[in-house]
Every structure is written in structure tokens, then in C-alpha cells.
Design an enzyme around this catalytic site. Structure first.
Site, PDB file in Angstrom:
ATOM      1  N   GLU A  36      51.079  35.109 -12.661  1.00  0.00           N
ATOM      2  CA  GLU A  36      52.134  35.573 -13.344  1.00  0.00           C
ATOM      3  C   GLU A  36      53.369  35.219 -12.635  1.00  0.00           C
ATOM      4  O   GLU A  36      54.647  34.737 -13.356  1.00  0.00           O
ATOM      5  CB  GLU A  36      52.290  37.347 -13.333  1.00  0.00           C
ATOM      6  N   LYS A 114      58.393  42.855  20.612  1.00  0.00           N
ATOM      7  CA  LYS A 114      59.121  42.038  20.952  1.00  0.00           C
ATOM      8  C   LYS A 114      58.594  40.681  20.296  1.00  0.00           C
ATOM      9  O   LYS A 114      57.540  40.230  20.832  1.00  0.00           O
ATOM     10  CB  LYS A 114      59.458  41.799  22.503  1.00  0.00           C
ATOM     11  N   LYS A 285      65.135  50.181  23.666  1.00  0.00           N
ATOM     12  CA  LYS A 285      66.428  50.617  23.244  1.00  0.00           C
ATOM     13  C   LYS A 285      66.747  52.091  23.295  1.00  0.00           C
ATOM     14  O   LYS A 285      66.368  52.680  22.730  1.00  0.00           O
ATOM     15  CB  LYS A 285      66.846  49.818  21.965  1.00  0.00           C
ATOM     16  N   LYS A 309      58.009  42.608  29.696  1.00  0.00           N
ATOM     17  CA  LYS A 309      57.375  41.305  29.744  1.00  0.00           C
ATOM     18  C   LYS A 309      55.710  41.611  29.957  1.00  0.00           C
ATOM     19  O   LYS A 309      55.483  42.063  31.033  1.00  0.00           O
ATOM     20  CB  LYS A 309      57.850  40.169  30.054  1.00  0.00           C
ATOM     21  N   CYS A 403      65.911  10.564  51.551  1.00  0.00           N
ATOM     22  CA  CYS A 403      66.109  10.985  50.187  1.00  0.00           C
ATOM     23  C   CYS A 403      65.327  10.141  49.155  1.00  0.00           C
ATOM     24  O   CYS A 403      65.389   8.586  49.574  1.00  0.00           O
ATOM     25  CB  CYS A 403      67.591  10.867  49.611  1.00  0.00           C
TER      26      CYS A 403
END
Length: 667
Positions: A36, A114, A285, A309, A403
Site C-alpha cells: 500500500e 552514545k 548529561k 567510553k 635522522c
């Protein structure tokens, strides 16, 4: 069908299809079969083809994907889209709670998932979806409107005719991800590493028809103008978004103590594996919008929220080699080359080893079996060595004395852990410095990334940042994978960067210890590069947040003859060297009405945004706070001002309307 009848039928079809779409995709409770729905959509498309002027931006037919784009345009967010600070354990959560309560007293928290996806903003004008954008650098994102229209949970028209900016997380459900990767493998295409990458890649397609096939989804979680909507808490804001027809995540809880928060975090963690979408943490929050405003923001994140986390997944693999790279400041960084292994959904072949001291401390050797994890689920790192699994074939690694790029002697500066190449002509430092100069937070030259910089450097077309502004069309068009359009876009981007405000140039120059925030502070204070160049150490350390180390680095940098010559050349090439942002409070601000006063803004302003009003008042010496108290001198009340206005009246505090504010600002 005649025009008037067609118009009425199109309006009916809009209402029906939007209703069925909302029931199916947001409520997960369809009232009609798919056949539909498909029949009605087919009828709508046919009518719009017959009467093109009846096709509107909010038509359900616009979800199938529009024309292919040449490039994504930049979009300025109404308010910054900041990232969240992170908590990795229970103690981090308790520290966050202590900081919040010390600042605002008792609080309630809203705890939410999260979602592991792509943060986006959705702009509505008079209820119609007109623009969608990525987060980008938090201030400026990319316009991905046509791709976002293909997500059926995003209403093209809200249930109220509001002009607002909605924030959310677009994602790819696990099932959609599995089907997409199965199809890609069957076509001999590289599968996506994880649903987050798949969602981000889908929304950054220039052809919206590709995004339309990817079955993306979204949860929204806030409105930029939430405090102007007559709601007083984050949880009320989510309910309000539900009422407007958006899809919010109902796996959310309210709690009033950190113990409750920790219990809820543990409870929600157990649901992770069974969810139909990926989450990478829990967001906590402060629920009250007044308290959120009072807590405010750091340069990078709100003080009223934190993301817990999940602990990083750890796996075992073999360390095959250690590769050295030279950064723009000359630091030599070792990187582990690993036998490929899956970590947190992605294949990892490289991991950070940070510096020589870490290699020695962990006794890391070539061919060792090592434990690898993703720090914060993003950057892979070597956690430790499985010494008991050594076979005797492992080899010790020693950092070189020269280096690896230019052969100059490496030195260790007192108080630092990194070995450095101090040759200013080191090609690696020059190349990395150029990449930094054009980066998003610096001069933001779109299209001039690492690949193009490396080519330019290899072809001997650039030696310093000034050379970027001397590039010609002929030089660029001859580079690999640079057609006419991309060449013209790049030249336009280079030209546009000349108009950047001073702080971007300062950050882009890569002065030691001067990050983006310090660059902004210096630009605001000195206002021109010429004044900054002439500043003494004493003048520099008088500037807020500029310490001895930064001041010494600046003085040393601007003493170099080759640097002064380079800066003069940039000016001659038309690069702006003046600060263009909001000025610091001028001395004459002390004469303004607002100087020294504590002011609260509440309700919706119609002539200017709350952020603009705040910036102007602060520039005139006023202090904006989030809550009304006996210390408040003035409340400026827009429409739907609510409890703050009532409290101001109870405390007999002076109240202005918007017209009075604008009148005072014009003086």
C-alpha cells in the site's frame, strides 16, 4: 488530472505517506502493508512528473536521491557542535560529579546511549528540512542535505512550523551493515571495517542514490535552540523532539546521584551486544538547562556532559617491525608494524609506540607477541609484551643516532622524551609542516591534503607555505588524479584561505607549543601579526594563558630572519594578517550600561540569536550567567521566557524585553 485536483491529491499523499513513514520507521508499528505504501509513493511520483511545479523540497518522493553533486559545500553551524570529554572508569565519573556539584549544587543527570555513528545537524525553516551538515571541525561542517534526505526517520516536514537546528547521530544498523558488506564481497569490493565507517562513507557520497540504498538510520538528541523552546531540561527536550516527529533513543534514564549513574552505566553496558546498532559508550548529561548554561563550556567540550567510553578490546598479534617517522617539529616517532589483526571491528596493522623510553620500559622487541588495544576505541597502541611466549628469535630495537629522513644528528632536548632532528631543512619536517598549514583547524585549504602536498613536494613545486600561494593552474593540472574541476576548486580554496582570520595563520605556522586555542588568544590580544612579531617576552606573558615556555618559543620564532622573510612574503601574496573575530572588550566598554553587570538571557529572541546577543554584551563588559539569583543585575526576556523570568520578578530584578536590548546595543 486537472491542476487543482492534482494539487489536492498531492497534499493528501504527502500526509498519508508521511504518516505511514513515521509509523514504520520511527514507531516501528506500521498500520498498512508495504504494498500500500509503495502504491501511494508511485502515485505521488507520477503526479509530480505530470505537474513538476507540485514537487516541493519536503515531498516524500525526495528521499530517493537527487542529482549527483560536484563537491560538498561548507556550512556554518548555528552553535558549535562540540565533542564530549571522556570518562574511562568509575573514578572519572566521580570526578565529573564532584566538579559539577561544586559548581551548581544538587543535580539530576540524564543517561543516554552514545551511538557509534556520524554526528549531524539538521536545519529546519518554518518546519521544513532545508539543510543537513556533518560536524566537521565543530564550527563548520559539510552540506550533506541530499544524502540525509534519504534517511526515512528524518522528517522532511516537522509537526510544527518551527525554525530550529536539530542535532543527532546518523548510523548504519548492524543488519544493514552485514548485508552491505556481503554484497560488496560478492562484487569483489573491499568490505567496510565497521558500521561507523560505512555510515560516514555513505553520507559523504556525491551521488545521493548510493546513500539511499544503504538503509541508514538516525537518533536525534538535542536542539541548538532548546532553551528557547520553553523546555527546562534535557529529558523534556527529548520528549519535545518525539512530539515533533523525530526518532529519539528511548534507552535513557534519569538519576540524582552518581551511584545511580554508575549502576545505570553497568546495566546499559550489558545490553550492548544485543542492540541492533553499535554504541561506543554512555553519555551522562546534567538534566537542567539552567545548570548546563551555568556550567558552560571549555574550548573543546561542555562542562555539563561526559561520555563514559567502554573498556577497549585487547587482542594478541606479532610485532613485525618498527618504523620511524619525523614530524613537523622534528620529533622522531616509532610505530609498530603488526601482523594484521581485528580490533574493535577494524583491521589493525600499525600501532603507536610513542617514544624510545616506552620501548625500553616495556622491553619491546621485533617478533614479540604483543597485546594491542585501541585507546578510546580509536588509536591502536601496544599495551604490553607477552614475554613468556618468546622463542629466542626476537631482536632488540635501538633508536638510530641519525635522522632517518635527512641524516642529521638526532638530539634529546633537556626535559623531553622525544629524539629530535633539529635540521630546519629536513624534508620530512617541511612536508609535515605544509600538511599542518593546510589542515582544517589551520588554513583549511580544501582539496590540498597529504596526497597532493606529497606530490607537490616530490615535484619540487613547493618548499615552504608561501609557495602554496604561487601555484598555477598548469602546475596543478599535471599532477596525478587532478582534473580541470578539481584543479579549479583547489585554486579557489587556496585563494579563499587568504581571507582567514589571523589565528588560523598563527596556528598553521606550527610555532612550538602554540595550539589552536593559544593562537586565538594571541590573535585577539595583539590583533595584527605585526604587533605580535614585535612583542617582548614580558608583553607575551601578560596575556592570559601564555606562559614562559610559549613566550620563549614565540620570541625565538620571530627572531629568525628566514621566518620574517617568509611572513613578509605571505603578506605580499595577499594572505591576511589581521584578527577578524569578535574583539575583546574594548576599554570604552567600561562606559557601557552592561559593564560589570551580571546578566541572564532567557526565552527566544526574534531579531538576533542568543549567541550573538551574548557576544555583544560580553564585548561591552557584561557577564552572562545561566541562572537567576540575588547577584543578577538584569534579565533580558524573549518569548516563552518561563521560570527565569518568574524568578527575576520574585527577586525584583530589572527585566528588559528584546527591543530595549537592541536599543541599548545601538548606542
Amino acid at each position: 488530472m486537472e491542476k487543482e485536483a492534482a494539487k489536492r491529491r498531492v497534499e493528501q499523499l504527502h500526509a498519508l505517506i508521511n504518516k505511514y513513514n513515521y509509523e514504520y520507521h520511527t514507531l516501528d508499528d506500521p498500520s498498512v502493508p508495504d504494498s500500500e505504501y509503495d502504491k501511494l509513493m508511485k502515485e505521488l511520483i507520477a503526479l509530480e512528473e505530470e505537474h513538476p511545479d507540485l514537487k516541493t523540497p519536503d515531498s516524500p518522493s525526495q528521499r530517493v536521491g537527487g542529482a549527483v553533486l560536484d563537491a560538498f559545500q561548507k556550512v556554518q553551524h548555528k552553535t558549535p557542535m562540540l565533542s564530549l570529554g571522556n570518562a574511562f572508569n568509575e573514578e572519572d565519573l566521580r570526578d565529573f560529579d564532584r566538579r559539577v556539584r561544586q559548581a551548581v549544587g544538587d543535580v539530576e543527570y540524564n543517561v543516554e546511549f552514545k551511538i557509534d555513528g556520524l554526528a549531524v545537524s539538521l536545519r529546519y525553516e518554518n518546519g521544513v528540512f532545508v539543510r543537513g551538515a556533518t560536524r566537521g571541525d565543530g564550527t563548520t561542517g559539510e552540506d550533506i542535505t541530499e544524502n540525509l534526505k534519504t534517511i526515512r526517520n528524518i522528517p522532511l516536514r516537522m509537526k510544527r512550523d518551527l525554525s530550529i537546528e536539530v542535532r543527532g547521530e546518523a548510523f548504519m544498523p548492524k543488519r544493514s551493515f552485514e548485508l552491505l558488506n556481503k554484497a560488496r564481497i560478492e562484487r569483489d569490493e573491499e568490505p567496510f571495517a565497521n558500521p561507523r565507517n560505512a555510515a560516514a562513507g555513505s553520507l559523504r557520497q556525491l551521488d545521493p542514490k548510493i546513500a539511499a540504498k544503504r538503509n541508514l538510520d538516525i537518533f536525534v538528541y538535542s536542539i541548538a535552540e532548546l532553551d528557547e523552546m520553553g523546555v527546562e531540561t534535557q529529558s523534556q527536550g527529548l520528549d519535545f523532539l518525539d512530539e515533533l516527529g523525530f526518532k529519539t533513543n528511548h534507552e535513557r534514564k534519569k538519576c540524582s546521584t552518581i551511584e545511580e549513574v554508575i549502576e545505570i552505566v553497568e546495566e546499559l553496558k550489558t545490553k550492548r551486544a544485543d542492540l541492533p546498532y553499535e554504541i561506543d559508550g554512555i553519555v551522562i548529561k546534567v538534566d537542567s538547562l539552567d545548570q548546563q548554561e551555568e556550567l558552560g563550556f571549555t574550548a573543546k567540550s561542555p562542562r555539563w556532559a561526559i561520555a563514559y567510553k567502554f573498556p577497549a578490546e585487547e587482542v594478541v598479534t606479532t610485532l613485525l617491525d618498527i618504523e620511524l617517522s619525523v614530524g613537523r617539529t622534528g620529533a622522531v616517532t616509532p610505530t609498530a608494524i603488526l601482523e594484521p589483526v581485528k580490533v574493535a571491528g577494524t583491521t589493525v596493522q600499525r600501532a603507536s609506540l610513542h617514544n624510545e623510553d616506552l620501548i625500553k620500559e616495556k622491553d619491546i622487541r621485533l617478533l614479540d607477541k604483543v597485546v594491542v588495544k585501541k585507546a578510546g576505541d580509536i588509536i591502536p597502541e601496544v599495551v604490553n609484551v607477552l614475554v613468556e611466549q618468546r622463542t629466542g628469535k626476537e631482536k632488540e630495537f635501538n633508536m638510530p643516532k641519525e635522522c632517518p629522513e635527512c641524516g642529521s644528528e638526532l638530539v634529546r632536548i633537556e626535559g623531553e622524551v622525544a629524539l629530535r632532528c633539529i635540521n630546519p631543512e629536513c624534508p620530512a619536517q617541511i612536508r609535515e609542516g605544509l600538511i599542518h598549514f593546510v589542515s582544517r583547524n589551520a588554513m583549511n585549504i580544501d582539496g590540498l591534503g597529504e596526497r597532493v602536498i606529497t606530490q607537490l613536494f616530490r615535484e619540487d613545486l613547493v618548499h615552504n607555505v608561501a609557495d602554496l600561494y604561487k601555484l598555477t593552474r598548469e602546475q596543478l593540472i599535471n599532477l596525478e588524479r587532478m582534473g580541470e574541476k578539481s584543479t579549479d576548486n583547489l585554486l579557489n580554496s587556496i585563494e579563499k584561505s587568504k581571507k582567514n582570520s589571523l589565528e588560523r595563520l598563527l596556528f598553521g605556522l606550527g610555532i612550538r607549543f602554540i595550539g589552536a586555542k593559544a593562537a586565538k588568544t594571541l590573535a585577539m590580544h595583539f590583533e595584527t601579526l605585526d604587533k605580535l612579531k614585535k612583542a617582548t617576552k614580558e608583553e607575551l606573558i601578560e596575556v592570559d594563558e601564555i606562559g614562559d615556555k610559549m613566550a620563549d618559543a614565540l620570541v625565538t620564532y620571530f627572531e629568525k630572519e628566514e621566518i620574517l622573510k617568509l611572513l613578509d612574503e605571505l603578506e605580499e601574496l595577499g594572505v591576511n594578517t589581521v584578527y577578524k573575530g569578535p574583539k575583546k572588550a574594548a576599554a570604552e566598554a567600561s562606559d557601557s550600561y552592561f559593564a560589570g553587570k551580571t546578566i541572564v538571557l532567557t526565552g527566544k529572541l526574534s531579531e538576533m540569536s542568543r549567541n550573538d546577543a551574548k557576544a555583544e554584551i560580553e564585548a561591552l563588559g557584561g557577564k552572562i550567567t545561566g541562572s537567576v539569583s540575588k547577584k543578577t543585575d538584569l534579565v533580558i526576556a524573549g518569548e516563552a521566557a518561563g521560570s527565569k523570568l518568574a524568578k527575576a520578578e520574585d527577586l525584583n530584578i530589572e527585566v528588559w524585553d528584546e527591543a530595549r536590548l537592541i536599543s541599548e546595543l545601538k548606542k
